[in-house]
Structures are given as C-alpha cells and as structure tokens.
Design a protein around this motif. Sequence first.
Motif, PDB file in Angstrom:
ATOM      1  N   TRP A  96      37.437  60.547  32.592  1.00  0.00           N
ATOM      2  CA  TRP A  96      36.308  59.611  32.653  1.00  0.00           C
ATOM      3  C   TRP A  96      35.271  60.015  33.683  1.00  0.00           C
ATOM      4  O   TRP A  96      34.387  59.221  34.025  1.00  0.00           O
ATOM      5  N   PHE A 121      34.819  57.746  36.497  1.00  0.00           N
ATOM      6  CA  PHE A 121      34.682  56.371  35.979  1.00  0.00           C
ATOM      7  C   PHE A 121      33.619  55.586  36.746  1.00  0.00           C
ATOM      8  O   PHE A 121      32.772  56.150  37.423  1.00  0.00           O
ATOM      9  N   TRP A 181      45.094  53.108  27.074  1.00  0.00           N
ATOM     10  CA  TRP A 181      44.245  52.905  28.246  1.00  0.00           C
ATOM     11  C   TRP A 181      43.201  54.012  28.326  1.00  0.00           C
ATOM     12  O   TRP A 181      43.102  54.712  29.325  1.00  0.00           O
ATOM     13  N   ASN A 182      42.445  54.170  27.253  1.00  0.00           N
ATOM     14  CA  ASN A 182      41.408  55.199  27.215  1.00  0.00           C
ATOM     15  C   ASN A 182      40.266  54.719  26.333  1.00  0.00           C
ATOM     16  O   ASN A 182      40.176  55.090  25.171  1.00  0.00           O
ATOM     17  N   PRO A 183      39.370  53.878  26.877  1.00  0.00           N
ATOM     18  CA  PRO A 183      38.291  53.321  26.058  1.00  0.00           C
ATOM     19  C   PRO A 183      37.418  54.416  25.464  1.00  0.00           C
ATOM     20  O   PRO A 183      37.162  55.428  26.114  1.00  0.00           O
ATOM     21  N   THR A 211      39.741  49.960  23.051  1.00  0.00           N
ATOM     22  CA  THR A 211      40.866  50.830  23.397  1.00  0.00           C
ATOM     23  C   THR A 211      42.175  50.164  22.990  1.00  0.00           C
ATOM     24  O   THR A 211      42.216  48.958  22.774  1.00  0.00           O
ATOM     25  N   GLU A 260      46.162  49.507  24.086  1.00  0.00           N
ATOM     26  CA  GLU A 260      46.850  49.425  25.374  1.00  0.00           C
ATOM     27  C   GLU A 260      48.342  49.169  25.196  1.00  0.00           C
ATOM     28  O   GLU A 260      48.755  48.370  24.358  1.00  0.00           O
ATOM     29  N   HIS A 302      41.558  49.405  38.834  1.00  0.00           N
ATOM     30  CA  HIS A 302      40.129  49.719  38.758  1.00  0.00           C
ATOM     31  C   HIS A 302      39.282  48.780  39.609  1.00  0.00           C
ATOM     32  O   HIS A 302      39.260  47.579  39.362  1.00  0.00           O
ATOM     33  N   GLU A 313      32.203  43.988  34.536  1.00  0.00           N
ATOM     34  CA  GLU A 313      32.515  44.388  33.167  1.00  0.00           C
ATOM     35  C   GLU A 313      33.216  43.232  32.480  1.00  0.00           C
ATOM     36  O   GLU A 313      33.665  42.282  33.128  1.00  0.00           O
ATOM     37  N   PHE A 339      35.888  41.835  29.223  1.00  0.00           N
ATOM     38  CA  PHE A 339      36.959  42.132  28.271  1.00  0.00           C
ATOM     39  C   PHE A 339      36.930  41.100  27.146  1.00  0.00           C
ATOM     40  O   PHE A 339      36.785  39.900  27.404  1.00  0.00           O
ATOM     41  N   HIS A 358      41.362  45.545  39.304  1.00  0.00           N
ATOM     42  CA  HIS A 358      42.264  44.940  38.320  1.00  0.00           C
ATOM     43  C   HIS A 358      43.163  45.989  37.676  1.00  0.00           C
ATOM     44  O   HIS A 358      42.826  47.167  37.587  1.00  0.00           O
TER      45      HIS A 358
HETATM   46  C1  PHB Z   1      39.150  48.914  33.118  1.00  0.00           C
HETATM   47  O1  PHB Z   1      39.235  49.437  34.215  1.00  0.00           O
HETATM   48  O2  PHB Z   1      38.470  47.927  33.006  1.00  0.00           O
HETATM   49  C2  PHB Z   1      39.858  49.486  31.973  1.00  0.00           C
HETATM   50  C3  PHB Z   1      40.073  50.842  31.898  1.00  0.00           C
HETATM   51  C4  PHB Z   1      40.757  51.354  30.821  1.00  0.00           C
HETATM   52  C5  PHB Z   1      41.217  50.509  29.832  1.00  0.00           C
HETATM   53  C6  PHB Z   1      40.985  49.151  29.902  1.00  0.00           C
HETATM   54  C7  PHB Z   1      40.305  48.634  30.985  1.00  0.00           C
HETATM   55  O3  PHB Z   1      41.868  51.008  28.802  1.00  0.00           O
END
Ligand code: PHB
Length: 511
Positions: A245, A248, A402-404, A418, A420, A428, A434, A436, A475
């Motif tokens: 990422w 990120f 866990w890989n958007p 993504t 999960e 993070h 952000e 969800f 989180h």
């Molecule tokens: C996030 O940090 O918000 C996050 C990252 C990867 C994911 C889901 C959430 O798959």
Amino acid sequence: MTFKTKFGALADHQKGRVDVIDDDPRNYVFSNVFDVASRARPWERVCVAKNFEYVIEAVRASGESPFWTARHDEFVLCMDGELTVELHKPNAPIGGAEARDGAHRLDALPSSKPMGRVVLQRGQMALLPKQSAYQLRAAAPSAAIIQTIEGPETIFRWAEICQTDGASASRPASPTRATALDRALPLQTRFETGAADADTGYRAFTVGGFAFERDRYFAYVRHGEVRHQLPVDAFLRALMRDVAWGFFYGTVNFDDVLGTTNFYGEVELFLGAKNESFVRAGRDVTERFASADLMKTFKAILADWTNEGFDPFAAPLETTAAFGAKHGSNAKAIERERVSARRMVGLPGDTEVRSDRTGYPVNRMFEDVPQHQPTVEVEPGFEHEVSGFNLFSYLSRSDVTWNPSVCSVLRESLFCPTSEEYILPIDHGNDRVEWFIQLSDEIVWDVKDGATGRPRARVTMRAGDVAAMPADIRHRGFSTKRSMLLVWENGSPQIPDLIRRGEAPVVPVRF
Ligand code: PHB
Ligand code: FE
C-alpha cells in the motif's frame, strides 16, 4: 463444512453497535443502510456517510424514481431486491446541474437519446455516468447506496439515524496531533544488508539506526538501547501491507510499538512513538527516510524472510506457517499487483471482473454467493458508459484478505472493498476520516487512541452497518467468518495537513 454468508435486507437486518470504552458514539456516526432505507420515503437520498464534499446516500427504492442528473459520475450499488437503471443522453447540457456538484432532480426527461439499461440485483453495481439523465425503478421495495457528491437532493438526518447512546462520562481530549509539522527530521541514508545467518539462513538489515533480524519465530527490531520483538508471522503480514500500500494513509502500526507514518514522499519509522508509556519515559525513537529508500529495504526484508508456502496476504487457514529456518521463497505471493480501477471494475479497458477463467475461484467461505453478472442492455455508442458488475461475486473471489482494491472512483472518493478473515494485520492510525460499510457477515473493531494507544471503543459491524473512523484513532478489525467490507476513502492529499493544523475536524460530522 459449508458456510452461510449473512447479507442484510430491508425486512431482515441485525444492527451491530458502538460499545464505548472511553468515547462518544457520535464520533462513529454509526447507522445501518437497511434501517435508514426502511424508514425513508421512496427515493429520498439520505446521507449515511460524508467525507468533505463526498457522500454516500442510502435509498429506499420503490416504484419509479424522478429523473436525476449530475455533472460527475455516480455509482449505485443494489443492497437488497432488484433495481432497473434507465440511462438517457440529453441532447443539450442541463443548466443548473452543470453549475453545482451532486444529483439534480429533473422535472421531466429532457430531449435525449436512450443509452441503455442495467438491471441490478443484490451486490451488483452500476455506473451512473456523468451528464446522463437517469431513472431508477423497483417493482418491489429494494435498497441501494449511491456514491456521489453532496447536492440539492442530499438529505441529512444524522440525529435520527445514528447511535447516540452510551457515551462515557468524560472523555479526555486526545493530545494534539501537531507534532509532525513542528519538526523536520533529517533524512537517513544508511542502508545495509547482512550475510545470511549460519544457523537460520536469514539476513539482517540496517536502515538508519534501526536493525532488523529474524529467527525461527520472531522478528527483532533494535535501535540503540530500545529493543523490540514480535511474532514473525504478524510482522510479515504487517510488512506486506505497508509495502503493497506504499505506506498507506497515516500510520501503519505493526503492533503497539513498531510502525511507520506516511508523509507522502517521505516516511517515518518508529519504535514507541505512538505508545504513551514509551513517550513518557523518553524511550521512543523516530527516524525519517525518503519513501523510495525505506521501501527498497522493506521489500528486501519481505523477500528474504518469507518462506516457500507462506502467503502474508492469505488467511491463516489458507497458508502454511511463516516459522522455521529459511526454506525457499514466495515471490508470487509478495509481488501481487495492487488492483485499482480507474473508473469502475468491468468497464471496457478498466480492471477486469473476476472469474474461474481469470484465475479467481470462489472462496470456500463464499460458496453461497450468487455469481451472475447484472443484465446490461447497451445502445450502440454507449458501451463505455452503460456498465455494471457483480461486486459481491468480485469479493467472493478475492484470493487475499485485508487488502482493499479500488473498485469505483469519483474524483478523490474511492470505494475500496475487500474480503476479510482473521485479524487486520496492522493497527491503522489514519491521517483522515475513513468510513466502513459492512457488506456481509460481521467484523468487530478494536478502536484505540491514535497517539497514545488508550482503548476508546469496540465497534461491532453487521451487514448494512455504516461507521466513520475518526482521524485521531487507530483501529484493528476481527472477522471470524470471511466477510465483505467496503472501505471508503477520501484520497485528497490536502486532508492530513488540514487536520494536523486543526483546520479540519477529526470527525466527519457533528450532530
Ligand atoms: C483500514 O485500515 O481501515 C483497513 C485496511 C485494510 C482493510 C480494511 C480496513 O482490509
Ligand atoms: Fe483504517
């Protein structure tokens, strides 16, 4: 073993909730798409998520909608029932709608050419192309969300739709975030790779004053007197995300001690800098690097320390272990390209839908997810605009967790869904808000203060639930059954500095 994927519906949804440890639930703007839609009048466009000008609207679809138009793309995702999208190309630009973002209601269909139609069922998504006039129809009550920009049709009713109960008695204000702006650390330029260890076979790496080593079970990170270790599987899963990422958004905490903070072009590596006890004791260390330099070493560590058969992107039940002395490598797993649509998955020339043929079989936990694509009827000449794809099928075929991946793009508004399973490998700490939207099953989020690591809340999200993650938290999500999550980002490069300077709030809305 067969698994049951839990989706929500207008008539059948179970909300999760925010359980506060030391916080105010309003900070999470927690609602549920089905709950909102079931209480709305048909075709009201009720805002359930907002990030500066960008919004996500929830709609109860029933009968025929008005005609709408926008000067920018919008995207509609069917969450329940069935929805027909009729698209028309107006013969002349539409006055008011060209002057302001957002969807505009038209009194009637203007003189136009038919572009085609898309019939969407649950989990299917369509482009509402810019400068079209569109109408939605639903024979039976259905629910949808629309990715768009705030406009004259957007309705706000936060206090009615969001959880407000359960605040802690007094929440201490989080410490100011204005540290990074105040100091300019010099860029470190020392990078060294050691010889392979005679016993374990792994190399040691040095970046600036930090030393990285691994053995059969652990990764070790040392800076002078400050020593730290973590399980090597957890280390590699976190490192994989940091690498894939590009560091990120904001802070990637590998655990409570080790992490990186992205300054977009430069990056800080730290031990203890986001840990209250380390900071208070003066035991935290931070160094700054050119992103490209640190990335090169991180990729080298990942390549050297990942053994044959271990896939740091895979769920623990779908990979072999990371442990033991060095045996082989797994370049294929760690060099996956990040998938990023330019406009929307499935459009001609854009990222492809997933299928058995393209090497993406349905995951064992999503065998019950319908796989058909939406019905698309296109008038000649509109092939690049009349388009839809099955997002839930797409996610059911993800080979990683866990890989958007970016699936639809409206300027800086990025839908990054993504799939999960198990635990988000990083804690993070975002540098912006952000959002969800839980699309299936359940994820529990442990939320801590971004700067100190103090626990703030536990957020349980079930299908249809919507939650904001404030810009001053960190989180980590837990998903026991493989689930589908829509991560919604505002990628604007201005936001981190606005927040650090206190010119933008750390929460998306106040109500
Ligand atoms: C996030 O940090 O918000 C996050 C990252 C990867 C994911 C889901 C959430 O798959
Ligand atoms: Fe996040």
